[in-house]
Design an enzyme around this catalytic site. Structure first.
Site, PDB file in Angstrom:
ATOM      1  N   ARG A 198      -3.620  -0.719   5.430  1.00  0.00           N
ATOM      2  CA  ARG A 198      -4.209  -1.721   4.545  1.00  0.00           C
ATOM      3  C   ARG A 198      -3.323  -2.950   4.360  1.00  0.00           C
ATOM      4  NH1 ARG A 198      -5.231   2.345  -0.325  1.00  0.00           N
ATOM      5  NH2 ARG A 198      -3.327   3.181   0.635  1.00  0.00           N
TER       6      ARG A 198
ATOM      7  N   ASP B 242      -7.506   4.410   0.873  1.00  0.00           N
ATOM      8  CA  ASP B 242      -6.744   4.571   2.102  1.00  0.00           C
ATOM      9  C   ASP B 242      -7.679   5.056   3.216  1.00  0.00           C
ATOM     10  OD1 ASP B 242      -3.450   5.983   2.672  1.00  0.00           O
ATOM     11  OD2 ASP B 242      -4.894   5.146   4.091  1.00  0.00           O
TER      12      ASP B 242
ATOM     13  N   CYS C  48       0.865  -1.183   0.000  1.00  0.00           N
ATOM     14  CA  CYS C  48       0.000   0.000   0.000  1.00  0.00           C
ATOM     15  C   CYS C  48       0.899   1.229   0.000  1.00  0.00           C
ATOM     16  CB  CYS C  48      -0.989  -0.024   1.166  1.00  0.00           C
ATOM     17  SG  CYS C  48      -0.245   0.107   2.804  1.00  0.00           S
TER      18      CYS C  48
END
Length: 254
Positions: free
Chosen positions: A117, A227, A111
């Protein structure tokens, strides 16, 4: 194709095409696409549109011509319901190549900052593999494209994972490097921008790179997992659920 157990006790063949048109159709369908081979059983594999249409005759209502096949040979069929696996038909992928990828695999989640994440995805897959007693067969890593490294997971990520019985409080971020990309057998990213950045930096990544959400049940045409930083704990929870669904599917096929 890979043969896997089906719910009715039979088997089902699963494959991921290396064709932009086919991948786009799958993405727009919102789920998996069930289809037969493009040739009659026992007939030579078609290598272009004309061959396929001639063999299938009136069995299809609509066909798309995307040019000649890349390799011009039939696919390899692997039966994963057997232990060890069996090669039912050796085609484009040779036995030696299969043996090289059936050794310990490296799965890499990527990420932006490696603080939420990809941390969730790494923890979830490790937990899943632990349940299946497969941690010795698969190495699971995570990294970020824009992290200096050695920073912790966000408080929200730690809390969400704690609620699910996983402790990521000791996590320290890792910056994505060429070595990590080259080491990984499968690279799963959260957004298209991550995919584009990696392909630009490491063109030889080839077909080892996918969007993680491609493995989740699509509810829209958006393959990005946004995000969650700066959003509520509830938003983090929603992000976690999407990642968990995709990771569970990944665990089934690796």
């Amino acid at each position: 194709p890979i043969l896997l157990p089906a719910k009715n006790g039979n088997t089902i063949g699963v494959r991921m095409p290396d064709n932009k048109a086919a991948l786009r159709i799958i993405a727009l369908s919102g789920g998996s696409v069930v289809c037969p081979s493009a040739n009659i059983s026992g007939s030579p594999p078609p290598v272009n549109f004309q061959d396929a249409v001639r063999d299938l005759k009136d069995a299809v209502d609509f066909a798309i011509d995307t040019g000649d096949t890349k390799l011009g040979v039939e696919s390899t069929v692997v039966d994963m319901t057997a232990e060890p696996y069996r090669i039912l038909r050796e085609g484009a992928v040779k036995k030696e190549a299969l043996e090289s990828v059936t050794r310990k695999k490296v799965i890499l989640f990527v990420c932006t900052g490696n603080s939420c994440r990809s941390v969730m995805a790494e923890g979830l897959l490790k937990e899943k593999l632990r349940e299946q007693n497969r941690l010795s067969d698969v190495e699971v890593l995570s990294a970020g494209l824009m992290t200096p490294g050695n920073s912790g997971a966000t408080e929200e990520t730690v809390e969400i994972m704690k609620r699910e019985g996983m402790d990521v409080s000791l996590h320290r971020s890792r910056k994505l490097t060429h070595d990590l990309v080259n080491k990984a057998d499968l690279i799963l990213v959260m957004e298209r921008v991550h995919e584009a950045r990696i392909r630009e930096a490491v063109p030889q990544v080839g077909n080892r790179l996918f969007l993680l959400k491609e493995f989740a049940r699509l509810r829209d045409n958006n393959l990005d997992i946004p995000d969650p930083i700066g959003n509520s704990l509830e938003y983090y929870g929603e992000t976690f659920n999407v990642i968990r669904e995709a990771v569970n599917k990944v665990a089934e096929i690796i």
